[in-house]
Design a protein around this motif. Sequence first.
Motif, PDB file in Angstrom:
ATOM      1  N   ASN A  63      98.276  76.463  76.173  1.00 28.50           N
ATOM      2  CA  ASN A  63      99.485  76.442  74.949  1.00 28.50           C
ATOM      3  C   ASN A  63     100.892  75.197  75.489  1.00 28.50           C
ATOM      4  O   ASN A  63     101.103  74.984  75.200  1.00 28.50           O
ATOM      5  N   GLU A 105      95.663  69.769  66.123  1.00 28.95           N
ATOM      6  CA  GLU A 105      97.089  70.540  65.697  1.00 28.95           C
ATOM      7  C   GLU A 105      96.608  70.942  63.714  1.00 28.95           C
ATOM      8  O   GLU A 105      96.737  72.230  63.969  1.00 28.95           O
ATOM      9  N   TRP A 106      96.084  70.181  63.154  1.00 27.45           N
ATOM     10  CA  TRP A 106      95.888  70.720  61.861  1.00 27.45           C
ATOM     11  C   TRP A 106      94.915  72.028  61.763  1.00 27.45           C
ATOM     12  O   TRP A 106      94.599  73.373  61.315  1.00 27.45           O
ATOM     13  N   LYS A 165      96.037  75.059  63.509  1.00 28.75           N
ATOM     14  CA  LYS A 165      97.828  75.695  62.044  1.00 28.75           C
ATOM     15  C   LYS A 165      97.099  76.039  61.643  1.00 28.75           C
ATOM     16  O   LYS A 165      97.138  77.488  61.172  1.00 28.75           O
ATOM     17  N   THR A 166      95.575  75.617  60.936  1.00 30.67           N
ATOM     18  CA  THR A 166      95.226  76.698  60.202  1.00 30.67           C
ATOM     19  C   THR A 166      93.741  77.450  60.057  1.00 30.67           C
ATOM     20  O   THR A 166      93.644  78.335  59.140  1.00 30.67           O
ATOM     21  N   ASN A 201      96.240  77.821  69.683  1.00 33.80           N
ATOM     22  CA  ASN A 201      97.344  78.374  68.336  1.00 33.80           C
ATOM     23  C   ASN A 201      97.088  79.776  69.231  1.00 33.80           C
ATOM     24  O   ASN A 201      97.246  80.740  68.913  1.00 33.80           O
TER      25      ASN A 201
END
Length: 189
Positions: A66, A109-110, A113-114, A177
Amino acid sequence: MPRKEYIFFLVVAAAFILSYMKGEITIPSNVSIPSEDVNSIITSVKHSITEIKNIFEDMFARESLNDPENQKLLERIIYEMHNIEREKRGLEPLEWDPNLARIAKKHSEWMAKTGRFMHTYQVNFRVWGENIYMGPTGGSVYDVAKEAMKSWMNSKGHRKNILNEKFKRIGVGVACNGTIVYITVEFAG
Protein backbone atom coordinates in the motif's frame (compact mmCIF):
# COMPACT_ATOMS: atom_id res chain seq x y z
CA MET A 1 16.91 4.17 22.27
CA PRO A 2 15.49 4.73 18.72
CA ARG A 3 14.90 1.55 16.70
CA LYS A 4 17.77 2.09 14.20
CA GLU A 5 20.33 2.69 16.96
CA TYR A 6 19.00 -0.29 18.91
CA ILE A 7 19.37 -2.59 15.90
CA PHE A 8 22.87 -1.26 15.23
CA PHE A 9 23.82 -1.81 18.88
CA LEU A 10 22.52 -5.39 18.81
CA VAL A 11 24.40 -6.16 15.58
CA VAL A 12 27.68 -4.75 16.91
CA ALA A 13 27.30 -6.46 20.30
CA ALA A 14 26.45 -9.81 18.72
CA ALA A 15 29.34 -9.52 16.25
CA PHE A 16 31.79 -8.69 19.06
CA ILE A 17 30.64 -11.57 21.26
CA LEU A 18 30.65 -14.06 18.39
CA SER A 19 34.17 -12.96 17.43
CA TYR A 20 35.24 -13.48 21.03
CA MET A 21 33.66 -16.94 21.11
CA LYS A 22 35.49 -17.89 17.89
CA GLY A 23 38.78 -16.77 19.41
CA GLU A 24 39.18 -13.88 16.96
CA ILE A 25 39.24 -11.41 19.89
CA THR A 26 41.05 -12.04 23.15
CA ILE A 27 40.52 -10.52 26.56
CA PRO A 28 43.66 -9.52 28.49
CA SER A 29 44.77 -12.12 31.03
CA ASN A 30 44.36 -9.74 33.95
CA VAL A 31 40.57 -9.59 33.24
CA SER A 32 38.56 -12.54 34.49
CA ILE A 33 35.01 -13.44 33.52
CA PRO A 34 33.17 -15.86 35.81
CA SER A 35 31.72 -18.89 33.99
CA GLU A 36 28.16 -17.97 34.99
CA ASP A 37 28.67 -14.62 33.21
CA VAL A 38 29.92 -16.42 30.09
CA ASN A 39 26.77 -18.57 30.03
CA SER A 40 24.66 -15.45 30.53
CA ILE A 41 26.51 -13.72 27.68
CA ILE A 42 25.97 -16.71 25.36
CA THR A 43 22.26 -16.73 26.20
CA SER A 44 22.08 -12.99 25.54
CA VAL A 45 23.85 -13.38 22.19
CA LYS A 46 21.45 -16.12 21.10
CA HIS A 47 18.51 -13.93 22.17
CA SER A 48 19.99 -10.89 20.39
CA ILE A 49 20.57 -12.82 17.17
CA THR A 50 16.99 -14.10 17.23
CA GLU A 51 15.72 -10.60 17.95
CA ILE A 52 17.79 -9.10 15.11
CA LYS A 53 16.51 -11.78 12.73
CA ASN A 54 12.90 -11.06 13.73
CA ILE A 55 13.36 -7.31 13.37
CA PHE A 56 14.89 -7.64 9.89
CA GLU A 57 12.21 -10.08 8.80
CA ASP A 58 9.59 -7.66 10.04
CA MET A 59 11.23 -4.71 8.28
CA PHE A 60 12.03 -6.33 4.93
CA ALA A 61 9.98 -9.49 4.43
CA ARG A 62 6.57 -7.91 4.56
CA GLU A 63 6.88 -4.56 2.85
CA SER A 64 3.54 -2.88 2.54
CA LEU A 65 2.37 -2.79 -1.04
CA ASN A 66 0.00 0.00 0.00
CA ASP A 67 3.14 2.18 0.19
CA PRO A 68 3.63 4.01 -3.16
CA GLU A 69 7.42 3.58 -2.97
CA ASN A 70 7.07 -0.20 -2.70
CA GLN A 71 4.60 -0.15 -5.59
CA LYS A 72 7.22 1.66 -7.71
CA LEU A 73 9.80 -0.92 -6.66
CA LEU A 74 7.45 -3.75 -7.66
CA GLU A 75 6.85 -2.09 -11.03
CA ARG A 76 10.59 -1.89 -11.71
CA ILE A 77 11.23 -5.48 -10.58
CA ILE A 78 8.48 -6.76 -12.89
CA TYR A 79 9.91 -4.69 -15.75
CA GLU A 80 13.35 -6.23 -15.18
CA MET A 81 11.88 -9.74 -14.92
CA HIS A 82 10.19 -9.29 -18.30
CA ASN A 83 13.53 -8.43 -19.88
CA ILE A 84 15.24 -11.35 -18.17
CA GLU A 85 12.68 -13.74 -19.68
CA ARG A 86 13.16 -12.15 -23.11
CA GLU A 87 16.95 -12.14 -22.93
CA LYS A 88 16.97 -15.85 -21.95
CA ARG A 89 15.42 -16.49 -25.36
CA GLY A 90 17.61 -14.13 -27.35
CA LEU A 91 14.94 -11.42 -27.68
CA GLU A 92 15.58 -7.70 -27.49
CA PRO A 93 14.81 -6.10 -24.11
CA LEU A 94 11.71 -3.95 -23.79
CA GLU A 95 12.13 -0.22 -23.30
CA TRP A 96 10.35 1.43 -20.35
CA ASP A 97 7.60 3.71 -21.62
CA PRO A 98 6.26 6.26 -19.09
CA ASN A 99 3.03 6.70 -21.07
CA LEU A 100 2.33 2.97 -21.00
CA ALA A 101 3.23 2.95 -17.28
CA ARG A 102 0.70 5.74 -16.67
CA ILE A 103 -2.00 3.77 -18.53
CA ALA A 104 -1.08 0.60 -16.59
CA LYS A 105 -1.13 2.43 -13.26
CA LYS A 106 -4.50 4.00 -14.01
CA HIS A 107 -5.98 0.60 -14.91
CA SER A 108 -4.55 -1.06 -11.79
CA GLU A 109 -5.97 1.75 -9.65
CA TRP A 110 -9.36 1.28 -11.29
CA MET A 111 -9.29 -2.48 -10.57
CA ALA A 112 -8.24 -1.87 -6.96
CA LYS A 113 -10.96 0.74 -6.46
CA THR A 114 -13.76 -1.31 -8.04
CA GLY A 115 -12.54 -4.78 -7.08
CA ARG A 116 -13.07 -5.81 -10.72
CA PHE A 117 -10.39 -7.88 -12.44
CA MET A 118 -10.62 -7.31 -16.18
CA HIS A 119 -8.68 -6.09 -19.19
CA THR A 120 -8.96 -2.60 -20.59
CA TYR A 121 -9.52 -1.95 -24.28
CA GLN A 122 -9.03 1.81 -24.24
CA VAL A 123 -5.46 1.86 -25.57
CA ASN A 124 -4.94 3.09 -29.12
CA PHE A 125 -1.72 1.50 -30.38
CA ARG A 126 -1.26 -0.41 -33.62
CA VAL A 127 0.59 -3.25 -31.88
CA TRP A 128 -0.58 -3.63 -28.28
CA GLY A 129 -1.00 -6.23 -25.54
CA GLU A 130 -1.86 -6.34 -21.86
CA ASN A 131 -1.25 -8.70 -18.96
CA ILE A 132 -3.03 -8.30 -15.63
CA TYR A 133 -2.51 -10.01 -12.29
CA MET A 134 -4.39 -10.03 -9.00
CA GLY A 135 -3.03 -11.63 -5.84
CA PRO A 136 -2.40 -11.25 -2.11
CA THR A 137 -0.11 -8.49 -0.87
CA GLY A 138 1.57 -10.76 1.70
CA GLY A 139 5.24 -11.57 1.40
CA SER A 140 8.03 -9.44 0.04
CA VAL A 141 7.84 -7.20 -3.01
CA TYR A 142 10.15 -9.64 -4.77
CA ASP A 143 7.94 -12.62 -3.86
CA VAL A 144 4.87 -10.88 -5.31
CA ALA A 145 6.82 -10.10 -8.51
CA LYS A 146 7.99 -13.73 -8.79
CA GLU A 147 4.45 -15.04 -8.32
CA ALA A 148 3.03 -12.69 -10.95
CA MET A 149 5.74 -13.64 -13.47
CA LYS A 150 5.26 -17.34 -12.74
CA SER A 151 1.54 -16.95 -13.33
CA TRP A 152 2.04 -15.12 -16.63
CA MET A 153 4.76 -17.47 -17.90
CA ASN A 154 2.50 -20.48 -17.17
CA SER A 155 -0.31 -18.96 -19.25
CA LYS A 156 0.00 -19.34 -23.02
CA GLY A 157 -1.56 -15.97 -23.86
CA HIS A 158 0.32 -13.99 -21.22
CA ARG A 159 3.60 -15.72 -22.09
CA LYS A 160 3.02 -14.84 -25.74
CA ASN A 161 2.76 -11.16 -24.79
CA ILE A 162 5.97 -11.27 -22.76
CA LEU A 163 7.90 -12.96 -25.57
CA ASN A 164 6.28 -11.17 -28.53
CA GLU A 165 9.04 -9.88 -30.83
CA LYS A 166 6.73 -7.14 -32.14
CA PHE A 167 6.60 -5.50 -28.71
CA LYS A 168 9.35 -2.95 -28.11
CA ARG A 169 8.00 -0.95 -25.16
CA ILE A 170 6.48 -1.74 -21.78
CA GLY A 171 4.78 0.02 -18.89
CA VAL A 172 3.88 -1.52 -15.54
CA GLY A 173 1.39 -0.19 -12.99
CA VAL A 174 0.64 -1.48 -9.49
CA ALA A 175 -2.17 -0.61 -7.08
CA CYS A 176 -3.57 -2.17 -3.89
CA ASN A 177 -6.80 -2.12 -1.97
CA GLY A 178 -5.42 -3.33 1.32
CA THR A 179 -4.82 -7.06 1.03
CA ILE A 180 -5.02 -7.47 -2.77
CA VAL A 181 -2.45 -6.23 -5.29
CA TYR A 182 -3.43 -5.47 -8.89
CA ILE A 183 -0.72 -5.38 -11.56
CA THR A 184 -1.18 -4.24 -15.15
CA VAL A 185 1.48 -4.59 -17.83
CA GLU A 186 0.99 -2.73 -21.11
CA PHE A 187 3.02 -3.67 -24.20
CA ALA A 188 3.35 -1.75 -27.46
CA GLY A 189 5.32 -2.04 -30.71
